[in-house]
Design an enzyme around this catalytic site. Sequence first.
Site, PDB file in Angstrom:
ATOM      1  N   CYS A 138      -1.934  53.577 -26.060  1.00 23.51           N
ATOM      2  CA  CYS A 138      -2.739  52.869 -25.060  1.00 23.51           C
ATOM      3  C   CYS A 138      -1.947  52.427 -23.842  1.00 23.51           C
ATOM      4  CB  CYS A 138      -3.460  51.719 -25.736  1.00 23.51           C
ATOM      5  SG  CYS A 138      -4.394  52.328 -27.147  1.00 23.51           S
TER       6      CYS A 138
ATOM      7  N   HIS B  75      -3.360  44.101 -19.855  1.00 20.80           N
ATOM      8  CA  HIS B  75      -3.819  45.020 -20.902  1.00 20.80           C
ATOM      9  C   HIS B  75      -5.137  44.446 -21.443  1.00 20.80           C
ATOM     10  CE1 HIS B  75      -3.496  48.188 -23.784  1.00 20.80           C
ATOM     11  NE2 HIS B  75      -3.517  47.361 -24.800  1.00 20.80           N
TER      12      HIS B  75
ATOM     13  N   HIS C  86     -12.108  49.685 -24.051  1.00 22.61           N
ATOM     14  CA  HIS C  86     -10.734  50.160 -24.173  1.00 22.61           C
ATOM     15  C   HIS C  86     -10.742  51.678 -24.126  1.00 22.61           C
ATOM     16  CE1 HIS C  86      -6.671  50.664 -24.945  1.00 22.61           C
ATOM     17  NE2 HIS C  86      -6.451  49.710 -25.833  1.00 22.61           N
TER      18      HIS C  86
END
Lengths: 331, 409
Positions: free
Chosen positions: B170, B301, B336
């Site tokens: 990620c 994030h 996400h």
Amino acid sequence: MSTPVITAWSAVSAFGIGRAAFDTGLAAPVGGVAGNADTREVPGFDIRDVLGPRGTRSMDRLTGLTLAAVAELVGEHAAVAEGTDTALVLGTTTGSAQSAMAFTRSSLEAERPFYVDPAVVPNGVMNRAAGQAAIRHRLIGPNTTIAGGRVAALQALQYAGRLLGAGRAGTVLAGGVEELTPARLWLERNSAQGRHGVIGEGGAFFAVTTDARHALADVLAVRSLALAGDDQEKAMRRCVTAALARAGVPAAEVWAVAPGNSTVELFDDAVVIAPEDRLGETGAASGALQLAAVLSTAARTPGAAGRIAVIASVEHGAVVACAVLRLRGRS
Amino acid sequence: MTPYRTTDDRVVLTGLGVVSNIGIGASEFAEGLRAGRSGAAPITTFDTTGFAHANGCEVTGFDPEAVLTRVPVDDLGPATRFAVAAARMAVEDAGLDEELLRGRRGLVSVGTTDGESQDLDRLVETDVRLGAGHRDTRLAERIPAGRLSSSVAAELGLTNVEPVTIGTACAAGNYAIGHGYDALRAGEVEFAICGGADAVCRKTFTGFYRLGTIAPDHCRPFDRNRRGILTGEGSGMVVMETLTSALDRGAPIYAEVLGYGLNCDAHHPVAPDRASVARCIRLALDDAGVAPAEVDLISAHGTGTKANDVTEARAIHDVYGGEPPRVVSLKSMLGHTMGAASALAAIACALAITHEFIPPTINHVETDPDCRIDCVPNQSVRADLRIVQNNGLAFGGNNAVLILGRCPR
């Protein structure tokens, strides 16, 4: 920037675990490999036997092979794991397809779709093996997974050079690893490049740095190029020509070539080093095992010091890659 | 800031390509960010029967056939389709002629978490439903994750580029952009097409669900009552070149890449580490030659999980002392998007700098007192942004922080 050098290496392959097993196996005239008629596997690779009981209960084969190869390298070259600027770069095809598919299968077959084992969740992510290697050896520098299939290890070497050049790492542990599992075998057998021939597994890692004191080889140039519909042989010729130009070496000076699964022209008189004849097609490990074979051959060949070797690889229909090394011979 | 750099040594973003769940293309994406649009809806990619809740952030209204001109769509997995389409859009947005590009040496780097795991899921679904021997063998060629980058080169007809797929989960989008930055500064390439891509898949949804980190309805980063992530998909790709190259061809410049930092927690497979995240932020700021006080905005994030948001906020406080700049999470809108996440966020930062606004953190009710940040709740605001920090944190402790700046005109 100063030229990156390789100061140590390790290998895990059908020849066995560690550099000594690789040297012995490669030097032997025939045989010495485990597997069936059309596969080659790392002999006796039981994860718990090799890595111990701690942290290995839910470990998959790809991570196990990676940790074994990195442990061998760190064991040989303990200094690499110290300091805050040691990076790890791992070449892969697509992580452990086996782990990803087994996890999905467990969801589809469970009474409820989320009755799955939480411990194996990270196994299905591509950077699992690199992250676990970092944890085991406290490698807090950049930690990168390069997915390139058969060119992944050479791309990892190229990426390592960039990390060093940009000052993002002092030492890079770079390599490529592939597992032999039912999922991988199916993917290989249904792809043009793995349809025929022997499929193998394993991995190799290299300590790459700009400190030339213990150099086994200088990494003069690494190149990879997209095929983008171009003819594979033509693309490889362009790739090798560009890399030799960058290295400042004429083709006639090339002593050894490890062509892997590619067709490399230009080197009629060079010694051909082909570990894949014994180890099988090892996917993302192939470039790394070819490089290991070149270093191993150079170490036992009088007069190899100072000579040039070329390592080449093709990801069928997609990418060609090559590396040009100057061998330093036995240190 | 960085007076020692020449225009050859400075790297700028001149083209943006976006396939997202709040808009296709850079201008629709910018509108979505400004409006605080949400990409959340019930997942349709796979059968979600048996899960108590299954919202996600899927891309809708995307027709790869309309964008791709060379590579047959069926030869590409879903994540690769996103990447290739976004790359083509970025090249067009940069006003670059393909013929011209073909004559230049370049890099294509694409970050991803899952590669073509949606295709792997399909193989397994076939096994379970029909038994062994019924798999669609055509999927085998498109599953290797290297296809994400090599297919971009194939679609654009670029034979003088190095295609690299970076699988650092990620944080992969920032990794990919950083790689382009290093290759350009080293003078090894003349342009770079970089970003990230992922497609929603059962494997990843199930994994996060089992870990108790899928939000039941919406993603609420930094909220006291946040419940987790929503899995998303898409791709963000950028065209990068040196400032010299951009000035020579009179290209519009969205932002300058001032630097980035990479490190690894080497601590826990899935839990982020506060000290290590702080170290990565410092590495990035040092690389960019930027002091914390100069940063105007942080794109976090910000996954919306209990653990991430508080750890990340504390790491930010560690670096910024008591006065961090505003900290937003794009994941409140986009979910996400895994390997695409930090690439889409970098594009959002570039658009925020260009259009002088801060995208909001939506679905926000009450900021978690443990986070102590101004997350620009629910409504975008006008702002003059000079320097923006973009965080990407990943499973495996792979951190990547990118620093973008407004390029003086």
